[in-house]
Design an enzyme around this catalytic site. Sequence first.
Site, PDB file in Angstrom:
ATOM      1  N   ALA A 131       1.166  -1.125  -0.204  1.00  0.00           N
ATOM      2  CA  ALA A 131      -0.118  -0.306  -0.120  1.00  0.00           C
ATOM      3  C   ALA A 131       1.213   1.586   0.198  1.00  0.00           C
ATOM      4  O   ALA A 131       2.291   1.332   0.211  1.00  0.00           O
ATOM      5  CB  ALA A 131      -1.011   0.096   1.157  1.00  0.00           C
ATOM      6  N   ALA A 133       0.862   5.850   0.856  1.00  0.00           N
ATOM      7  CA  ALA A 133       0.608   6.812   0.945  1.00  0.00           C
ATOM      8  C   ALA A 133       0.837   8.142   0.987  1.00  0.00           C
ATOM      9  O   ALA A 133       1.822   8.203   0.009  1.00  0.00           O
ATOM     10  CB  ALA A 133       0.315   6.874   3.068  1.00  0.00           C
ATOM     11  N   SER A 134       0.628   9.321   1.278  1.00  0.00           N
ATOM     12  CA  SER A 134       1.123  10.389   1.660  1.00  0.00           C
ATOM     13  C   SER A 134       2.579  10.730   1.271  1.00  0.00           C
ATOM     14  O   SER A 134       3.633  11.506   0.628  1.00  0.00           O
ATOM     15  CB  SER A 134       0.121  11.978   2.075  1.00  0.00           C
ATOM     16  N   GLY A 136       4.734   8.414   2.629  1.00  0.00           N
ATOM     17  CA  GLY A 136       5.377   6.884   3.337  1.00  0.00           C
ATOM     18  C   GLY A 136       4.311   5.556   2.156  1.00  0.00           C
ATOM     19  O   GLY A 136       3.778   6.066   1.716  1.00  0.00           O
ATOM     20  N   VAL A 138       4.011   0.940   2.811  1.00  0.00           N
ATOM     21  CA  VAL A 138       4.065  -0.139   3.367  1.00  0.00           C
ATOM     22  C   VAL A 138       4.143  -1.874   2.700  1.00  0.00           C
ATOM     23  O   VAL A 138       3.796  -1.984   1.422  1.00  0.00           O
ATOM     24  CB  VAL A 138       2.298  -0.019   3.944  1.00  0.00           C
ATOM     25  N   LYS A 152       5.570   0.685   7.614  1.00  0.00           N
ATOM     26  CA  LYS A 152       6.080   1.542   7.235  1.00  0.00           C
ATOM     27  C   LYS A 152       7.119   2.442   6.654  1.00  0.00           C
ATOM     28  O   LYS A 152       7.265   2.964   7.896  1.00  0.00           O
ATOM     29  CB  LYS A 152       4.826   2.897   7.477  1.00  0.00           C
ATOM     30  N   ASP A 281      -6.764  11.178   9.928  1.00  0.00           N
ATOM     31  CA  ASP A 281      -6.712  12.034   8.447  1.00  0.00           C
ATOM     32  C   ASP A 281      -8.161  11.294   7.807  1.00  0.00           C
ATOM     33  O   ASP A 281      -7.679   9.420   7.562  1.00  0.00           O
ATOM     34  CB  ASP A 281      -5.881  11.336   8.352  1.00  0.00           C
TER      35      ASP A 281
END
Length: 436
Positions: A131, A133-134, A136, A138, A152, A281
């Site tokens: 996955a 994210a903004s 980082g 995973v 992460k 978030d």
Amino acid sequence: MSEIPRKAVQRTAKLASLPLGVAGRVVGGWGKRLAGRSSEEVSAELSAKTAEQLFAVLGQLKGGAMKFGQALSVFEAAVPDELAEPYREALTKLQTAAPPMPARTVHRVLVEQLGTSWVKRFASFSDEPAASASIGQVHRAVWHDGRDVAVKVQYPGADEALQADLKQLLRFSRLIQAIMPGTEVRPLLEELRDRYLEELDYRTEADNQRAFAKAFDGDRNVVVPRVVASAPRVMVTEWTDGVPLSHIIRSGTVEERDLAGRLLAEFHFSAPSRSGLLHADPHPGNFMLGDDGRLRVLDFGAVARLPEGLPRTLGLMTRIALDGRSADLVDLLRSEHFIRPGTDLRAQDVLDYLAPFVEPLRTETFHFTRKWLQKQAERVGDLRSPDSQTGRSLNLPPQYLLIHRVTLGATGILCQLDATVPTRSIVEQWQPGFAD
């Protein structure tokens, strides 16, 4: 792509490419219309290409620009369907997707953060990201004791990129002030900046997650993965499985939608009194529905610290608006600085502006729909309407910024889910001041 573009000039140029790209396509569109194609056909093509560019640019930049895109993606439910459709898929992609780092870059960060013998901490480690994210991405791994874990890893350059984006945002404060004359904009932007910068140190996020995991340990509705290890740019937590809410939004059953909506609303309202923190978030990529019917909650980098729980003022405000007591409502708003000194507002206008927002509490259950949210957005967004003028005259004190943003974000997700939720009983149980 191995790192986030860091230089302010480079990042600004990429952001500037968005309006320039749109302008170029509009000019091209005129040419196609002159060539005989219908305006609807050309407009649909322009919207699709603009959405594609929006995703590509914000996704590449990550950092603050990516965060902006993720926040924006929650509110696509408020945009009229005929305008939103081309953007919907591109924006919802931003909730979970971003270009990955190469394995060599990931390994370099792991060496820097966990030491040269980091490999020995894991029984196995997948170089393919599970996955993103903004700031980082995973990876799935197995810890040395056999536990399945999520690792992460922060993008190199995330700190500089995020600070550059937030600096740019502060430069826009005067422009935003002109659009929202009743709001003290700069303190709001500074509060937003401070909360975002906290996310850069994963040790802070790990502490937040430990607090949530402790508060919801053994809970029948919510699962928060335990933290296994943390460093400034790497965090290891227990792995958890589930169906992302973004999938339920696209193709979930009515039962799944309603369950996910109820669990999300309960988590939002109950967390501050249970943990002293508010998960700040809210987008579908941070929530999953497990096969045991419990909500999985991820990503605790952004939180609002509420040691006393949700402010009692918000419960009082909601109750007074629900009861239609306009004079009492204005008195409370003035005393809590939601109305700036010297601002002249009619009590009935303020009530008319706020009353529709408390509509989900008028009945035992409420059906959250895109159409309802679109109606509210149109009502307050039309600069010619009295409600819009009233809204622009109200102020948002900085201490309420994240609470306000999270509530709006959670409402956006409920509308995307098309969920029917027992909102009133949840608010009565968990929002101080409402049932007084």
